[in-house]
Scaffold this active site. Structure first.
Site, PDB file in Angstrom:
ATOM      1  N   ARG A 148     -42.885 -20.417 -21.816  1.00 49.22           N
ATOM      2  CA  ARG A 148     -42.289 -21.750 -21.711  1.00 49.22           C
ATOM      3  C   ARG A 148     -43.436 -22.756 -21.771  1.00 49.22           C
ATOM      4  O   ARG A 148     -44.358 -22.714 -20.963  1.00 49.22           O
ATOM      5  CB  ARG A 148     -41.496 -21.927 -20.416  1.00 49.22           C
ATOM      6  N   ARG A 183     -46.550 -14.308 -13.732  1.00 51.26           N
ATOM      7  CA  ARG A 183     -46.395 -15.488 -14.587  1.00 51.26           C
ATOM      8  C   ARG A 183     -47.802 -16.051 -14.708  1.00 51.26           C
ATOM      9  O   ARG A 183     -48.435 -16.410 -13.702  1.00 51.26           O
ATOM     10  CB  ARG A 183     -45.473 -16.526 -13.938  1.00 51.26           C
ATOM     11  N   ARG A 230     -46.708 -21.328 -19.835  1.00 58.25           N
ATOM     12  CA  ARG A 230     -46.730 -20.083 -19.040  1.00 58.25           C
ATOM     13  C   ARG A 230     -46.124 -18.940 -19.832  1.00 58.25           C
ATOM     14  O   ARG A 230     -45.295 -19.164 -20.716  1.00 58.25           O
ATOM     15  CB  ARG A 230     -45.987 -20.263 -17.723  1.00 58.25           C
ATOM     16  N   CYS A 251     -35.527 -11.501 -16.893  1.00 60.09           N
ATOM     17  CA  CYS A 251     -34.370 -12.248 -17.392  1.00 60.09           C
ATOM     18  C   CYS A 251     -34.359 -12.210 -18.921  1.00 60.09           C
ATOM     19  O   CYS A 251     -35.373 -12.527 -19.554  1.00 60.09           O
ATOM     20  CB  CYS A 251     -34.437 -13.697 -16.913  1.00 60.09           C
ATOM     21  N   GLU A 267     -36.999 -25.721 -12.794  1.00 57.70           N
ATOM     22  CA  GLU A 267     -35.593 -25.378 -13.020  1.00 57.70           C
ATOM     23  C   GLU A 267     -34.738 -25.722 -11.791  1.00 57.70           C
ATOM     24  O   GLU A 267     -35.149 -25.498 -10.645  1.00 57.70           O
ATOM     25  CB  GLU A 267     -35.525 -23.868 -13.286  1.00 57.70           C
ATOM     26  N   ARG A 312     -35.671 -30.245 -17.729  1.00 59.44           N
ATOM     27  CA  ARG A 312     -35.633 -29.821 -16.323  1.00 59.44           C
ATOM     28  C   ARG A 312     -36.113 -30.960 -15.435  1.00 59.44           C
ATOM     29  O   ARG A 312     -36.646 -31.952 -15.908  1.00 59.44           O
ATOM     30  CB  ARG A 312     -36.543 -28.607 -16.092  1.00 59.44           C
ATOM     31  N   GLU A 352     -40.224 -14.098 -10.501  1.00 62.48           N
ATOM     32  CA  GLU A 352     -39.152 -13.448 -11.273  1.00 62.48           C
ATOM     33  C   GLU A 352     -39.686 -12.270 -12.112  1.00 62.48           C
ATOM     34  O   GLU A 352     -39.020 -11.262 -12.294  1.00 62.48           O
ATOM     35  CB  GLU A 352     -38.488 -14.506 -12.155  1.00 62.48           C
ATOM     36  N   THR A 392     -33.329 -14.227 -20.930  1.00 60.89           N
ATOM     37  CA  THR A 392     -33.599 -15.540 -21.541  1.00 60.89           C
ATOM     38  C   THR A 392     -35.081 -15.684 -21.905  1.00 60.89           C
ATOM     39  O   THR A 392     -35.435 -16.504 -22.747  1.00 60.89           O
ATOM     40  CB  THR A 392     -33.225 -16.708 -20.601  1.00 60.89           C
TER      41      THR A 392
HETATM   42  P1  ADP Z   1     -41.097 -21.733 -15.076  1.00 61.80           P
HETATM   43  O1  ADP Z   1     -41.785 -22.816 -15.802  1.00 61.80           O
HETATM   44  O2  ADP Z   1     -42.031 -20.648 -14.677  1.00 61.80           O
HETATM   45  O3  ADP Z   1     -39.884 -21.268 -15.815  1.00 61.80           O
HETATM   46  P2  ADP Z   1     -40.067 -23.742 -13.209  1.00 61.80           P
HETATM   47  O4  ADP Z   1     -39.286 -24.469 -14.225  1.00 61.80           O
HETATM   48  O5  ADP Z   1     -39.401 -23.507 -11.879  1.00 61.80           O
HETATM   49  O6  ADP Z   1     -40.540 -22.300 -13.684  1.00 61.80           O
HETATM   50  O7  ADP Z   1     -41.416 -24.535 -12.971  1.00 61.80           O
HETATM   51  C1  ADP Z   1     -42.389 -24.024 -12.086  1.00 61.80           C
HETATM   52  C2  ADP Z   1     -43.327 -25.093 -11.598  1.00 61.80           C
HETATM   53  O8  ADP Z   1     -44.104 -25.579 -12.671  1.00 61.80           O
HETATM   54  C3  ADP Z   1     -42.613 -26.297 -11.001  1.00 61.80           C
HETATM   55  O9  ADP Z   1     -43.372 -26.784  -9.912  1.00 61.80           O
HETATM   56  C4  ADP Z   1     -42.678 -27.306 -12.130  1.00 61.80           C
HETATM   57  O10 ADP Z   1     -42.615 -28.651 -11.733  1.00 61.80           O
HETATM   58  C5  ADP Z   1     -44.051 -26.983 -12.689  1.00 61.80           C
HETATM   59  N1  ADP Z   1     -44.234 -27.496 -14.046  1.00 61.80           N
HETATM   60  C6  ADP Z   1     -43.559 -27.164 -15.161  1.00 61.80           C
HETATM   61  N2  ADP Z   1     -44.003 -27.834 -16.229  1.00 61.80           N
HETATM   62  C7  ADP Z   1     -45.007 -28.627 -15.779  1.00 61.80           C
HETATM   63  C8  ADP Z   1     -45.886 -29.562 -16.392  1.00 61.80           C
HETATM   64  N3  ADP Z   1     -45.841 -29.810 -17.706  1.00 61.80           N
HETATM   65  N4  ADP Z   1     -46.790 -30.173 -15.606  1.00 61.80           N
HETATM   66  C9  ADP Z   1     -46.867 -29.912 -14.281  1.00 61.80           C
HETATM   67  N5  ADP Z   1     -46.078 -29.049 -13.655  1.00 61.80           N
HETATM   68  C10 ADP Z   1     -45.156 -28.403 -14.382  1.00 61.80           C
HETATM   69  N1  ARG Z   2     -29.468 -16.280 -13.838  1.00 61.27           N
HETATM   70  C1  ARG Z   2     -29.300 -17.664 -14.129  1.00 61.27           C
HETATM   71  C2  ARG Z   2     -28.180 -17.836 -15.144  1.00 61.27           C
HETATM   72  O1  ARG Z   2     -27.728 -16.861 -15.684  1.00 61.27           O
HETATM   73  C3  ARG Z   2     -30.580 -18.316 -14.625  1.00 61.27           C
HETATM   74  C4  ARG Z   2     -31.053 -17.838 -15.972  1.00 61.27           C
HETATM   75  C5  ARG Z   2     -32.250 -18.569 -16.574  1.00 61.27           C
HETATM   76  N2  ARG Z   2     -33.255 -18.892 -15.619  1.00 61.27           N
HETATM   77  C6  ARG Z   2     -34.185 -18.054 -15.173  1.00 61.27           C
HETATM   78  N3  ARG Z   2     -35.008 -18.496 -14.249  1.00 61.27           N
HETATM   79  N4  ARG Z   2     -34.353 -16.857 -15.656  1.00 61.27           N
HETATM   80  O2  ARG Z   2     -27.743 -18.949 -15.388  1.00 61.27           O
END
Ligand code: ADP
Ligand code: ARG
Length: 387
Positions: free
Chosen positions: A305, A252, A140, A296, A341, A336, A248, A298
Site C-alpha cells: 500500500r 509489515r 508498506r 487478507c 483504515e 482513508r 495482520e 485484499t
Molecule cells: P496499513 O497502511 O498498514 O494498511 P493503516 O491504514 O491502518 O494500515 O495505517 C497504519 C498507520 O500508518 C496509521 O497510523 C496511518 O495514519 C499511517 N499512515 C498511512 N499512510 C501514511 C502517510 N502517507 N504518512 C504518514 N502516516 C501514514
Molecule cells: N475484513 C475486513 C472486510 O472484509 C477488512 C478487509 C480489508 N482490510 C484489511 N485490513 N485487511 O471488510
C-alpha cells in the site's frame, strides 16, 4: 423480493445439496452463511461460498474453510469477509479463494501475478511538479514466513517465537547505517517493553499499529489472539524505516518520509526488503499465481500500500468524504482517515490517499498510479477553490 415460502424452499434445497436429512443436523454456521447470502450481497466471502463445493470437502477441510470465513460471518458488513489461516489455504481451498480473489481484484482466475519494482524511464515521480510542498509519503508491504501459521492461526508460542526470530534479523540490520534502529515490544515482561504512554505516542506518530483487540474483524479472525504477546515494532530514529511484528501479517515493512519524490521511497523500501529477506533464515510465503501471500486476500500479490497524506479542504467540506471518494474511485484510489483504515479524516481536510490495487499490478505501477492520482486530485481541489 423473494417470498418467505420461496426463501424457505431455498434453504431446503441447500440442505438437499448438503445431503442432510433434518434441520438440526445442518451445521448452524452453514445455515447462517446461507441466510447471509440473501441479506448481505456485498460480503464477498459469503457470496463466494458454494454449498456443493463445501459438501465435497472432508470434515477437516470444511472446518478449514469455515475458519477462514469466520470474520465475515461474525461481521456481515465485511467487504472481503475472509482471511487465510495457513499460507497454502489459497491453493488448498482454491475453488473458494480464486472466486473471492477474482471478485475483489477484478480479474479472472487465469491471471498470474508478476512482481516488478522498476519505474519506466527512471522517472522520480516528483509531486513537486504539481506545485505541492513536501508531504508525508509512506509505502508498506506485508510479508509472512512460509514455515509459520498465519497470524489468524498462531499460538501464543508461535507469536513469541516470531518475535525472537526477528530479534536476530534486527541485530543484523544494525550493520546497515540506513536501517540501524530500535526494537520495542508490547509483550509483557519483554526487556524492551513499552509503557502504555510510549505506545500511544508511537501510534499517534504513525509508527506503531493500533490496538488489535479493538478491531472486530481481527478479533473474529483470530488475528488479534493473545494480544499483545509477540507484537512489536522496529524503527530508525527518523522513522523513515519501520517494521511491524505480529500485526495482520507476520511483518509489515515500510518506508515513510516527508518529501516529494515517490521513487526514492520505493527504492528505499525495495533495498530494505531485500536486506531483510537475506537476513531472515527462512523464506517468505509465495503463491505461484497470487504472488506474495498475505493473511487478507485484499493484500495478495504485492502486499503493497503506497499512500500520501493530502490536504483537500474543498473536496472534503463539512468533513464529508463523498465528493473526494467519487473522484478517487475511478482513478483506482482509496481514501482513508488520518489514523489509517477505519479512522476519520483530519479536521483540516487532510486524507490518506492510496491505490486500491495490490494484485495483478507491479510495485512500480502502484506507485505510478499514486503519483498520477495525486495530480488529478490536486487539479480537482484547485478547480473547486477557484470557484
Ligand atoms: P496499513 O497502511 O498498514 O494498511 P493503516 O491504514 O491502518 O494500515 O495505517 C497504519 C498507520 O500508518 C496509521 O497510523 C496511518 O495514519 C499511517 N499512515 C498511512 N499512510 C501514511 C502517510 N502517507 N504518512 C504518514 N502516516 C501514514
Ligand atoms: N475484513 C475486513 C472486510 O472484509 C477488512 C478487509 C480489508 N482490510 C484489511 N485490513 N485487511 O471488510
Amino acid at each position: 423480493m423473494q417470498s418467505a415460502i420461496a426463501a424457505r424452499r431455498n434453504v431446503l434445497n441447500w440442505r438437499d445439496v448438503l445431503s442432510l436429512e433434518c434441520a438440526d443436523q445442518l451445521n448452524p454456521i452453514v445455515e447462517k452463511i446461507i441466510q447471509l447470502k440473501e441479506s448481505h450481497p456485498a460480503n464477498i466471502a459469503v457470496q463466494c461460498f458454494d454449498a456443493e463445493y463445501f459438501s465435497s470437502l472432508d470434515s477437516g477441510l470444511q472446518q478449514r474453510l469455515l475458519d477462514c470465513m469466520q470474520s465475515g460471518i461474525d461481521n456481515p458488513e465485511s467487504e472481503m469477509g475472509c482471511y487465510a489461516c495457513q499460507a497454502d489455504d489459497y491453493d488448498v481451498l482454491r475453488p473458494f479463494f480464486a472466486k473471492a480473489i477474482s471478485r475483489y481484484h477484478g480479474q479472472d482466475s487465469q491471471s498470474r501475478h508478476v512482481s516488478d519494482w522498476t519505474i519506466p524511464d527512471g522517472d522520480m515521480l516528483d509531486i513537486a511538479e504539481f506545485g505541492l510542498p513536501p508531504l508525508s509519503l509512506r509505502i508498506r508491504v506485508g510479508r509472512n514466513f512460509a514455515d509459520l501459521p498465519l497470524t489468524s492461526a498462531m499460538t501464543q508460542q508461535d507469536r513469541t517465537s516470531l518475535e525472537k526470530r526477528m530479534a536476530d534479523v534486527f541485530e543484523q540490520l544494525q550493520s546497515n547505517p540506513e536501517l540501524a534502529g530500535t526494537y520495542v515490544s508490547l509483550t509483557p515482561g519483554h526487556p524492551n517493553q513499552l509503557t502504555q504512554q510510549e505506545y500511544e505516542k508511537l501510534v499517534a506518530d504513525h509508527v506503531m499499529f493500533k490496538a488489535m483487540d479493538a478491531d472486530p474483524y481481527l478479533i473474529s479472525a483470530g488475528i488479534a489472539g493473545d494480544w499483545p504477546h509477540g507484537r512489536g515494532c522496529y524503527y530508525t530514529p527518523d522513522h523513515s524505516f519501520i517494521v511491524w511484528v505480529g500485526e495482520e501479517d507476520h511483518l509489515r515493512i515500510m518506508c515513510m518520509k516527508t518529501g516529494t519524490k515517490l521513487k526514492r521511497v520505493l527504492d528505499q523500501l525495495h533495498s530494505a526488503l531485500q536486506f531483510i529477506e537475506r537476513s531472515a533464515a527462512s523464506p517468505f510465503a509465495r503463491s505461484q499465481d497470487f504472488g506474495t501471500v498475505t493473511t487478507c486476500p485484499t493484500n495478495l500479490g504485492t502486499g503493497m500500500r503506497a499512500s500520501v497524506h493530502l490536504n483537500l479542504p474543498h473536496l472534503t467540506t463539512g468533513g464529508s468524504l463523498d465528493k473526494v471518494k467519487e473522484i478517487a474511485a475511478p482513478l483506482g484510489l482509496g481514501i482513508r482517515g488520518m489514523g489509517g483504515e477505519h479512522t476519520p479524516i483530519g479536521p483540516d481536510g487532510t486524507v490518506d490517499v492510496s491505490p486500491r490495487a495490490r494484485l495483478y499490478i507491479t510495485e512500480g505501477n502502484i506507485v505510478h498510479r499514486l503519483y498520477d492520482g495525486i495530480g488529478q486530485l490536486i487539479k480537482a481541489e484547485q478547480n473547486l477553490s477557484s470557484h
